[in-house]
Motif scaffolding. Structure first.
Motif, PDB file in Angstrom:
ATOM      1  N   LEU A  96       0.819  -1.204   0.000  1.00  0.00           N
ATOM      2  CA  LEU A  96       0.000   0.000   0.000  1.00  0.00           C
ATOM      3  C   LEU A  96       0.858   1.262   0.000  1.00  0.00           C
ATOM      4  CD1 LEU A  96      -2.688  -0.921   2.692  1.00  0.00           C
ATOM      5  CD2 LEU A  96      -2.974  -0.929   0.214  1.00  0.00           C
ATOM      6  N   PRO A  97       0.419   2.302  -0.683  1.00  0.00           N
ATOM      7  CA  PRO A  97       1.108   3.591  -0.560  1.00  0.00           C
ATOM      8  C   PRO A  97       0.893   4.153   0.849  1.00  0.00           C
ATOM      9  CG  PRO A  97      -0.904   3.840  -1.834  1.00  0.00           C
ATOM     10  CD  PRO A  97      -0.724   2.370  -1.614  1.00  0.00           C
ATOM     11  N   PRO A  98       1.888   4.885   1.377  1.00  0.00           N
ATOM     12  CA  PRO A  98       1.832   5.309   2.786  1.00  0.00           C
ATOM     13  C   PRO A  98       1.072   6.611   3.010  1.00  0.00           C
ATOM     14  CG  PRO A  98       3.949   5.904   1.858  1.00  0.00           C
ATOM     15  CD  PRO A  98       3.198   5.176   0.759  1.00  0.00           C
ATOM     16  N   TRP A  99      -0.100   6.745   2.423  1.00  0.00           N
ATOM     17  CA  TRP A  99      -0.956   7.899   2.707  1.00  0.00           C
ATOM     18  C   TRP A  99      -2.400   7.406   2.719  1.00  0.00           C
ATOM     19  CZ3 TRP A  99       2.256   7.794  -1.689  1.00  0.00           C
ATOM     20  CH2 TRP A  99       1.623   7.549  -2.916  1.00  0.00           C
ATOM     21  N   PRO A 100      -3.306   8.164   3.331  1.00  0.00           N
ATOM     22  CA  PRO A 100      -4.678   7.661   3.500  1.00  0.00           C
ATOM     23  C   PRO A 100      -5.464   7.655   2.201  1.00  0.00           C
ATOM     24  CG  PRO A 100      -4.497   9.895   4.336  1.00  0.00           C
ATOM     25  CD  PRO A 100      -3.099   9.463   4.001  1.00  0.00           C
ATOM     26  N   GLY A 101      -6.485   6.807   2.176  1.00  0.00           N
ATOM     27  CA  GLY A 101      -7.381   6.725   1.032  1.00  0.00           C
ATOM     28  C   GLY A 101      -8.791   7.126   1.415  1.00  0.00           C
ATOM     29  N   PRO A 102      -9.745   6.935   0.515  1.00  0.00           N
ATOM     30  CA  PRO A 102     -11.135   7.333   0.781  1.00  0.00           C
ATOM     31  C   PRO A 102     -11.753   6.517   1.903  1.00  0.00           C
ATOM     32  CG  PRO A 102     -10.991   6.027  -1.223  1.00  0.00           C
ATOM     33  CD  PRO A 102      -9.592   6.303  -0.812  1.00  0.00           C
ATOM     34  N   ARG A 103     -12.701   7.154   2.612  1.00  0.00           N
ATOM     35  CA  ARG A 103     -13.423   6.501   3.693  1.00  0.00           C
ATOM     36  C   ARG A 103     -14.883   6.312   3.287  1.00  0.00           C
ATOM     37  NH1 ARG A 103     -12.951   9.556   9.131  1.00  0.00           N
ATOM     38  NH2 ARG A 103     -14.085  11.112   7.879  1.00  0.00           N
ATOM     39  N   VAL A 104     -15.456   5.200   3.713  1.00  0.00           N
ATOM     40  CA  VAL A 104     -16.832   4.883   3.337  1.00  0.00           C
ATOM     41  C   VAL A 104     -17.782   5.989   3.772  1.00  0.00           C
ATOM     42  CG1 VAL A 104     -18.751   3.290   3.704  1.00  0.00           C
ATOM     43  CG2 VAL A 104     -16.466   2.392   3.303  1.00  0.00           C
ATOM     44  N   GLU A 105     -17.599   6.514   4.990  1.00  0.00           N
ATOM     45  CA  GLU A 105     -18.518   7.528   5.476  1.00  0.00           C
ATOM     46  C   GLU A 105     -18.441   8.821   4.656  1.00  0.00           C
ATOM     47  OE1 GLU A 105     -15.173   7.207   8.650  1.00  0.00           O
ATOM     48  OE2 GLU A 105     -16.180   5.909   7.174  1.00  0.00           O
ATOM     49  N   ASP A 106     -17.253   9.143   4.169  1.00  0.00           N
ATOM     50  CA  ASP A 106     -17.118  10.339   3.324  1.00  0.00           C
ATOM     51  C   ASP A 106     -17.784  10.119   1.962  1.00  0.00           C
ATOM     52  OD1 ASP A 106     -15.714  11.588   5.343  1.00  0.00           O
ATOM     53  OD2 ASP A 106     -13.764  10.992   4.555  1.00  0.00           O
ATOM     54  N   LEU A 107     -17.621   8.919   1.414  1.00  0.00           N
ATOM     55  CA  LEU A 107     -18.262   8.611   0.136  1.00  0.00           C
ATOM     56  C   LEU A 107     -19.783   8.635   0.259  1.00  0.00           C
ATOM     57  CD1 LEU A 107     -15.933   5.683  -0.955  1.00  0.00           C
ATOM     58  CD2 LEU A 107     -16.107   7.907  -2.087  1.00  0.00           C
ATOM     59  N   ASP A 169      -1.650   9.522 -15.191  1.00  0.00           N
ATOM     60  CA  ASP A 169      -2.533  10.300 -14.314  1.00  0.00           C
ATOM     61  C   ASP A 169      -2.765   9.622 -12.966  1.00  0.00           C
ATOM     62  OD1 ASP A 169      -2.564  12.142 -16.285  1.00  0.00           O
ATOM     63  OD2 ASP A 169      -4.703  12.056 -16.696  1.00  0.00           O
ATOM     64  N   TRP A 170      -1.768   9.702 -12.094  1.00  0.00           N
ATOM     65  CA  TRP A 170      -1.761   9.004 -10.812  1.00  0.00           C
ATOM     66  C   TRP A 170      -2.084   9.902  -9.624  1.00  0.00           C
ATOM     67  CZ3 TRP A 170      -0.735   3.734 -10.093  1.00  0.00           C
ATOM     68  CH2 TRP A 170      -0.380   3.019 -11.246  1.00  0.00           C
ATOM     69  N   SER A 171      -2.617  11.078  -9.828  1.00  0.00           N
ATOM     70  CA  SER A 171      -2.792  12.017  -8.721  1.00  0.00           C
ATOM     71  C   SER A 171      -3.847  11.588  -7.705  1.00  0.00           C
ATOM     72  CB  SER A 171      -3.135  13.411  -9.256  1.00  0.00           C
ATOM     73  OG  SER A 171      -4.355  13.405  -9.963  1.00  0.00           O
ATOM     74  N   GLU A 172      -4.692  10.605  -8.054  1.00  0.00           N
ATOM     75  CA  GLU A 172      -5.711  10.112  -7.126  1.00  0.00           C
ATOM     76  C   GLU A 172      -5.320   8.771  -6.511  1.00  0.00           C
ATOM     77  OE1 GLU A 172      -8.268  12.060  -6.400  1.00  0.00           O
ATOM     78  OE2 GLU A 172      -7.586  13.529  -7.875  1.00  0.00           O
ATOM     79  N   ALA A 173      -4.102   8.308  -6.737  1.00  0.00           N
ATOM     80  CA  ALA A 173      -3.675   7.008  -6.213  1.00  0.00           C
ATOM     81  C   ALA A 173      -3.720   6.999  -4.685  1.00  0.00           C
ATOM     82  CB  ALA A 173      -2.271   6.682  -6.697  1.00  0.00           C
ATOM     83  N   ALA A 174      -4.147   5.867  -4.118  1.00  0.00           N
ATOM     84  CA  ALA A 174      -4.284   5.764  -2.664  1.00  0.00           C
ATOM     85  C   ALA A 174      -4.699   4.340  -2.314  1.00  0.00           C
ATOM     86  CB  ALA A 174      -5.337   6.743  -2.156  1.00  0.00           C
ATOM     87  N   PRO A 175      -4.615   3.960  -1.053  1.00  0.00           N
ATOM     88  CA  PRO A 175      -5.251   2.719  -0.630  1.00  0.00           C
ATOM     89  C   PRO A 175      -6.761   2.827  -0.849  1.00  0.00           C
ATOM     90  CG  PRO A 175      -3.720   3.510   1.052  1.00  0.00           C
ATOM     91  CD  PRO A 175      -3.891   4.627   0.049  1.00  0.00           C
ATOM     92  N   GLY A 176      -7.340   1.834  -1.483  1.00  0.00           N
ATOM     93  CA  GLY A 176      -8.768   1.914  -1.779  1.00  0.00           C
ATOM     94  C   GLY A 176      -9.349   0.564  -2.144  1.00  0.00           C
ATOM     95  N   ASP A 177     -10.541   0.603  -2.713  1.00  0.00           N
ATOM     96  CA  ASP A 177     -11.290  -0.598  -3.072  1.00  0.00           C
ATOM     97  C   ASP A 177     -10.877  -1.079  -4.460  1.00  0.00           C
ATOM     98  OD1 ASP A 177     -13.156  -2.614  -3.356  1.00  0.00           O
ATOM     99  OD2 ASP A 177     -14.858  -1.261  -3.640  1.00  0.00           O
ATOM    100  N   ALA A 178     -10.441  -2.320  -4.550  1.00  0.00           N
ATOM    101  CA  ALA A 178     -10.026  -2.888  -5.834  1.00  0.00           C
ATOM    102  C   ALA A 178     -11.148  -2.823  -6.866  1.00  0.00           C
ATOM    103  CB  ALA A 178      -9.572  -4.332  -5.638  1.00  0.00           C
ATOM    104  N   MET A 179     -12.387  -3.036  -6.427  1.00  0.00           N
ATOM    105  CA  MET A 179     -13.510  -3.044  -7.362  1.00  0.00           C
ATOM    106  C   MET A 179     -13.729  -1.666  -7.983  1.00  0.00           C
ATOM    107  SD  MET A 179     -14.316  -6.216  -7.245  1.00  0.00           S
ATOM    108  CE  MET A 179     -12.578  -6.499  -6.848  1.00  0.00           C
ATOM    109  N   PHE A 180     -13.314  -0.603  -7.287  1.00  0.00           N
ATOM    110  CA  PHE A 180     -13.446   0.750  -7.834  1.00  0.00           C
ATOM    111  C   PHE A 180     -12.596   0.904  -9.085  1.00  0.00           C
ATOM    112  CE2 PHE A 180     -11.936   5.180  -8.030  1.00  0.00           C
ATOM    113  CZ  PHE A 180     -13.148   5.830  -8.189  1.00  0.00           C
TER     114      PHE A 180
END
Length: 245
Positions: A96-107, A169-180
């Motif tokens: 995983l990249p060492p920065w936070p990704g999206p949260r379910v509650e925010d989505l 275009d990797w500016s949105e890269a983060a830990p996240g959901d594979a299905m996304f």
């Protein structure tokens, strides 16, 4: 002197091409910082960084051509789609990249806000919005985070023949959901999902992928409208939402 080609331009950022170099101009320095870090970590082909002088990031063009474009059938072979699937699996299996990704509650909050805007401004029928809102709920569940690209549009994956030559275009890269990631790449090209999964593997939830098609299209529509793009163009987000009916 090479001509300057405008690839995309809106109030937040612009991308220009001059010869074999892309110049990405972004007022938010964090986007370029994440892009450079993500490309250094990604175990798949990415563009070479030429230089970075904020707010401009210069990267080399990658060989080949995009897997397709939204609104038109992809002419890439089934083998090329499978190769894209294999590349995405390699990315998702990486540390995983060492920065936070999206949260379910925010989505969930974003989905509520955007659906309210769509209902108030009525670019789509209330039935289409409500139906897709219910489908989107399936994506809003806990997931095991993986290294995601975060904006894996079909125009961001380049192939030459049946090989992946680069992902941009990797500016949105983060830990996240594979299905996304799988959903964004096949948005508007649902018929190519099975080709993609030949290379990715069987460990997928197609219902969640379909839910992300609805969720992404709902939350992106207002931004597109406000920045001069048309989500009601053939094969674009509104067609994706109507196809779920």
């Amino acid at each position: 002197m090479d001509a300057v080609e405008v690839i995309v331009a809106h109030s937040q950022r612009a991308t220009l091409r001059v010869g074999d170099v892309f110049l990405k101009v972004d007022g938010d320095r964090a986007h370029a910082d994440i892009e450079m870090k993500a490309m250094a970590l990604a175990p798949i082909p990415t563009p070479a960084i030429r230089w970075h002088e904020p707010p401009v990031l210069a990267i080399s063009a990658v060989p080949g051509r995009a897997l397709g474009v939204l609104g038109e059938p992809s002419t890439a072979s089934a083998a090329a789609w499978a190769a894209a699937g294999a590349a995405i699996r390699k990315l998702h299996d990486a540390p995983l990249p060492p920065w936070p990704g999206p949260r379910v509650e925010d989505l969930r909050a974003e989905l509520e806000t955007e659906c309210a805007w769509l209902l108030a401004h009525a670019p789509l029928s209330a039935d289409v919005i409500a139906h897709n809102r219910a489908i989107a709920e399936v994506a809003l569940r806990p997931w095991k985070p993986v290294f995601t690209h975060g904006d894996l549009q079909i125009t961001h994956v380049f192939v030459d023949g049946d090989e992946v030559t680069g992902v941009i275009d990797w500016s949105e890269a983060a830990p996240g959901d594979a299905m996304f990631d799988l959903a964004i790449l096949t948005l508007g090209h649902e018929e190519r999902l099975e080709d993609l999964l030949v290379g990715y593997g069987a460990d997928v939830d197609r219902d969640v992928i379909r839910a992300w098609w609805s969720l992404r299209s709902l939350v992106a529509s207002r931004w597109l409208i406000e920045h001069g793009f048309d989500p009601d163009s053939p094969g674009a987000e509104f067609d994706v939402l109507r196809a779920r009916m």
